[in-house]
Design a protein around this motif. Sequence first.
Motif, PDB file in Angstrom:
ATOM      1  N   TYR A 205     -10.122  24.060  -2.640  1.00 49.64           N
ATOM      2  CA  TYR A 205      -8.816  24.544  -2.191  1.00 49.64           C
ATOM      3  C   TYR A 205      -8.983  25.965  -1.693  1.00 49.64           C
ATOM      4  CZ  TYR A 205      -4.152  26.581  -2.502  1.00 49.64           C
ATOM      5  OH  TYR A 205      -2.992  27.256  -2.217  1.00 49.64           O
TER       6      TYR A 205
ATOM      7  N   CYS B 286     -12.524  22.519  -7.921  1.00 48.18           N
ATOM      8  CA  CYS B 286     -12.075  21.872  -9.160  1.00 48.18           C
ATOM      9  C   CYS B 286     -13.279  21.374  -9.964  1.00 48.18           C
ATOM     10  CB  CYS B 286     -11.131  20.726  -8.812  1.00 48.18           C
ATOM     11  SG  CYS B 286     -10.549  19.837 -10.265  1.00 48.18           S
ATOM     12  N   HIS B 287     -13.285  21.719 -11.239  1.00 47.32           N
ATOM     13  CA  HIS B 287     -14.354  21.341 -12.168  1.00 47.32           C
ATOM     14  C   HIS B 287     -14.312  19.834 -12.475  1.00 47.32           C
ATOM     15  CE1 HIS B 287     -17.028  21.737 -15.624  1.00 47.32           C
ATOM     16  NE2 HIS B 287     -16.112  21.238 -16.419  1.00 47.32           N
TER      17      HIS B 287
ATOM     18  N   THR C 263      -1.871  23.748 -10.509  1.00 47.94           N
ATOM     19  CA  THR C 263      -2.663  22.536 -10.778  1.00 47.94           C
ATOM     20  C   THR C 263      -3.588  22.294  -9.587  1.00 47.94           C
ATOM     21  OG1 THR C 263      -0.946  21.170  -9.770  1.00 47.94           O
ATOM     22  CG2 THR C 263      -0.867  21.384 -12.172  1.00 47.94           C
ATOM     23  N   CYS C 264      -4.628  21.469  -9.802  1.00 52.94           N
ATOM     24  CA  CYS C 264      -5.501  21.114  -8.677  1.00 52.94           C
ATOM     25  C   CYS C 264      -4.665  20.332  -7.656  1.00 52.94           C
ATOM     26  CB  CYS C 264      -6.676  20.265  -9.166  1.00 52.94           C
ATOM     27  SG  CYS C 264      -7.645  19.577  -7.800  1.00 52.94           S
TER      28      CYS C 264
ATOM     29  N   TRP D 257     -18.520  28.059  -9.439  1.00 52.24           N
ATOM     30  CA  TRP D 257     -18.500  26.605  -9.676  1.00 52.24           C
ATOM     31  C   TRP D 257     -19.905  26.007  -9.647  1.00 52.24           C
ATOM     32  CZ3 TRP D 257     -19.907  22.294  -6.668  1.00 52.24           C
ATOM     33  CH2 TRP D 257     -19.482  21.055  -7.175  1.00 52.24           C
TER      34      TRP D 257
ATOM     35  N   MET E  30      -4.489  31.296  -7.158  1.00 51.89           N
ATOM     36  CA  MET E  30      -4.754  30.067  -7.904  1.00 51.89           C
ATOM     37  C   MET E  30      -3.479  29.223  -8.013  1.00 51.89           C
ATOM     38  SD  MET E  30      -6.898  28.941 -11.015  1.00 51.89           S
ATOM     39  CE  MET E  30      -7.702  30.358 -11.497  1.00 51.89           C
TER      40      MET E  30
ATOM     41  N   LEU F 119      -9.893  25.041 -12.565  1.00 46.94           N
ATOM     42  CA  LEU F 119     -10.272  25.547 -11.229  1.00 46.94           C
ATOM     43  C   LEU F 119     -11.223  26.729 -11.390  1.00 46.94           C
ATOM     44  CD1 LEU F 119      -6.895  25.330  -9.242  1.00 46.94           C
ATOM     45  CD2 LEU F 119      -8.763  23.667  -9.377  1.00 46.94           C
ATOM     46  N   ARG F 120     -12.269  26.731 -10.551  1.00 45.42           N
ATOM     47  CA  ARG F 120     -13.276  27.800 -10.596  1.00 45.42           C
ATOM     48  C   ARG F 120     -13.344  28.456  -9.217  1.00 45.42           C
ATOM     49  NH1 ARG F 120     -12.732  26.173 -15.052  1.00 45.42           N
ATOM     50  NH2 ARG F 120     -14.176  24.958 -16.333  1.00 45.42           N
TER      51      ARG F 120
ATOM     52  N   ASN G 171      -4.797  24.264 -13.927  1.00 42.60           N
ATOM     53  CA  ASN G 171      -5.683  25.231 -13.261  1.00 42.60           C
ATOM     54  C   ASN G 171      -6.738  25.859 -14.174  1.00 42.60           C
ATOM     55  OD1 ASN G 171      -4.215  27.173 -14.607  1.00 42.60           O
ATOM     56  ND2 ASN G 171      -3.238  28.009 -12.764  1.00 42.60           N
TER      57      ASN G 171
ATOM     58  N   TYR H  98     -11.326  28.032  -4.167  1.00 44.94           N
ATOM     59  CA  TYR H  98     -11.328  27.464  -5.523  1.00 44.94           C
ATOM     60  C   TYR H  98     -11.931  26.063  -5.470  1.00 44.94           C
ATOM     61  CZ  TYR H  98      -7.993  31.185  -6.486  1.00 44.94           C
ATOM     62  OH  TYR H  98      -7.391  32.421  -6.620  1.00 44.94           O
TER      63      TYR H  98
END
Length: 175
Positions: free
Chosen positions: A13, A6-7, A21-22, A38, A18, A32-33, A29, A4
């Motif tokens: 991660y 983070c945008h 939270t980041c 991403w 998922m 999160l991509r 979340n 994953y």
Amino acid sequence: MKIYVCHICGEVYIGPSMPPTCPFCGVGNKFLRLGHVWQDANTGIEPTERERELLLEALNLELSNTSFYDCVAKTCTTSEVAKMFKGLMKQEREHADVFKKLLKPESVPEVKEACADDPKKILAESLAREERATVFYLKALSESTTPRVKEVFEAILEVEKTHIELDKSISEKYG
Ligand SMILES: [Fe+2]
Ligand SMILES: [Fe+2]
């Protein structure tokens, strides 16, 4: 295992599912991509003059809070509170990095904060810092126009609100 990204902060991660939270910057979340989807949302973004001022203010605010939490995490003798401050220090440091990525400053200011060692004073200052951050991000959000800049300010604002909630619940327990 899945990858994953983070945008908001761009950190990676790796885990079985998922997280809520980041784990780095703390945003929800929804940001999160999966790794193959991403894309770097900061590419080609040119903040306006006013946004650059706000991003610099945000960078300074986050560096100040990072330094404060680093100090109190070491001086605080109550284990759970010290761990909270260490966790907050890591999130604020990640927020500073988010603003560095958007602002690309020629140099990063050195910010070093001293801190008290009285737990009551420390918790009160932490709460005051988080409330100041929330007020600032609301202003920054209202004065920004570039969608990516607004998105980042709004996402970080939501994280600072969770810090206020955390501060309040820990203050009730230990304050
Ligand atoms: Fe993140
Ligand atoms: Fe922050």
